[in-house]
Write a protein that holds these residues in place. Structure first.
Motif, PDB file in Angstrom:
ATOM      1  N   THR A  10       0.861  -1.178   0.000  1.00  0.00           N
ATOM      2  CA  THR A  10       0.000   0.000   0.000  1.00  0.00           C
ATOM      3  C   THR A  10       0.895   1.225   0.000  1.00  0.00           C
ATOM      4  O   THR A  10       1.780   1.338   0.858  1.00  0.00           O
ATOM      5  N   PRO A  11       0.716   2.156  -0.959  1.00  0.00           N
ATOM      6  CA  PRO A  11       1.629   3.303  -1.018  1.00  0.00           C
ATOM      7  C   PRO A  11       1.470   4.215   0.183  1.00  0.00           C
ATOM      8  O   PRO A  11       0.406   4.265   0.816  1.00  0.00           O
ATOM      9  N   THR A  21       3.466  -0.227  -6.195  1.00  0.00           N
ATOM     10  CA  THR A  21       2.502  -0.949  -5.367  1.00  0.00           C
ATOM     11  C   THR A  21       2.625  -2.468  -5.492  1.00  0.00           C
ATOM     12  O   THR A  21       1.910  -3.197  -4.829  1.00  0.00           O
TER      13      THR A  21
END
Length: 274
Positions: A10-11, A21
């Motif tokens: 998850t960025p 990602t």
């Protein structure tokens, strides 16, 4: 390459520019059919052959070493031949992708890039994968940097830049010539003829080299010189406008405000001379 590996991340909420990602590698034998991804993807085929199909291109044959770009929310299919292929892949998103597309560094109609320097790209994919494994803020930032370098390396190889060093040097000389003449009027047809090419060819090659067409590059150089004069001299606004080749100070002020978000006088006030 036999064992499949995959990492998904998850960025970071603050990573708006570019974020990786996902990343993986495998020896692929199965087809991917009529799939959509929510993000951009890049697939590196180290060795092997097969095909890629998108709405923008139709079906294209593909032979490694090569990579191809996949665009978000676009249906695509691809498959290796019966022998399979060795692939690495990465998923990415962020506002920088708009710049990649706008500058035609990645193009939906030309998604496949034949690679002449595979080792460099493999190294970048390997470092990107290791950075995601690290799973730290610094690791994610470094992975984004590796993805950016993959984009640039692929664009250079797509344009043949790695094999046309002399052409790059010639183009660099043309850019420097326009930089020196930026305060003078520019007739693009005459300037292109001076360098032995058509205006369209010069515009295309100039934009590839600098990210800007010649007229926009000239205007940026003029505005940069105007800022230097505003910050380091007491010259009047109309005098500065004339120096940079814009005889109408009202037009100069309007263009300056559009680009800098403030008037020339406001800019000068921000940077008082010592």
């Amino acid at each position: 390459m036999r064992d499949a590996e995959a990492i998904y991340r998850t960025p970071l909420s603050a990573a708006g520019g570019l974020a990786v990602t996902g990343s993986g590698r495998q020896h692929a034998r199965r087809a991917v059919t009529d799939r959509k991804l929510p993000s951009f993807a890049v697939v590196l085929v180290e060795r092997g052959q097969g095909w890629l199909e998108t709405a923008a291109t139709g079906r294209m044959s593909l032979t490694g070493p090569a990579l191809f770009w996949l665009f978000p929310n676009r249906v695509h299919s691809y498959a290796p031949d019966e022998g399979g292929w060795d692939e690495r892949w990465a998923l990415f998103e962020g506002s920088f992708t708009r710049d990649f597309v706008r500058l035609r560094i990645i193009a939906e109609r030309h998604p496949v890039v034949a690679l002449h320097h595979l080792d460099e790209v493999v190294r970048l994919f390997g470092k990107l994968h290791a950075d995601l494994l690290d799973d730290t803020n610094l690791g994610q930032a470094s992975a984004a940097l590796m993805l950016h370098r993959i984009v640039v390396s692929a664009a250079r190889q797509a344009s043949g830049a790695a094999d046309r060093r002399q052409e790059r040097r010639d183009m660099a000389d043309i850019v420097e010539t326009l930089r020196r003449r930026a305060m003078q009027p520019l007739d693009l047809a005459d300037f292109a003829a001076e360098h032995g090419m058509s205006p369209a060819t010069l515009r295309r090659r100039f934009t590839l080299e600098t990210g800007l067409p010649p007229k926009a590059f000239q205007l940026r150089a003029r505005m940069d010189h105007a800022k230097q004069l505003l910050a380091t001299t007491d010259e009047k606004i109309e005098t500065i406008a004339a120096i940079i080749g814009l005889d109408d100070p009202v037009y100069f002020s309007r263009v300056f405000h559009e680009r800098e978000g403030c008037s020339p006088r406001e800019f000068r006030a921000r940077y008082p001379r010592v």
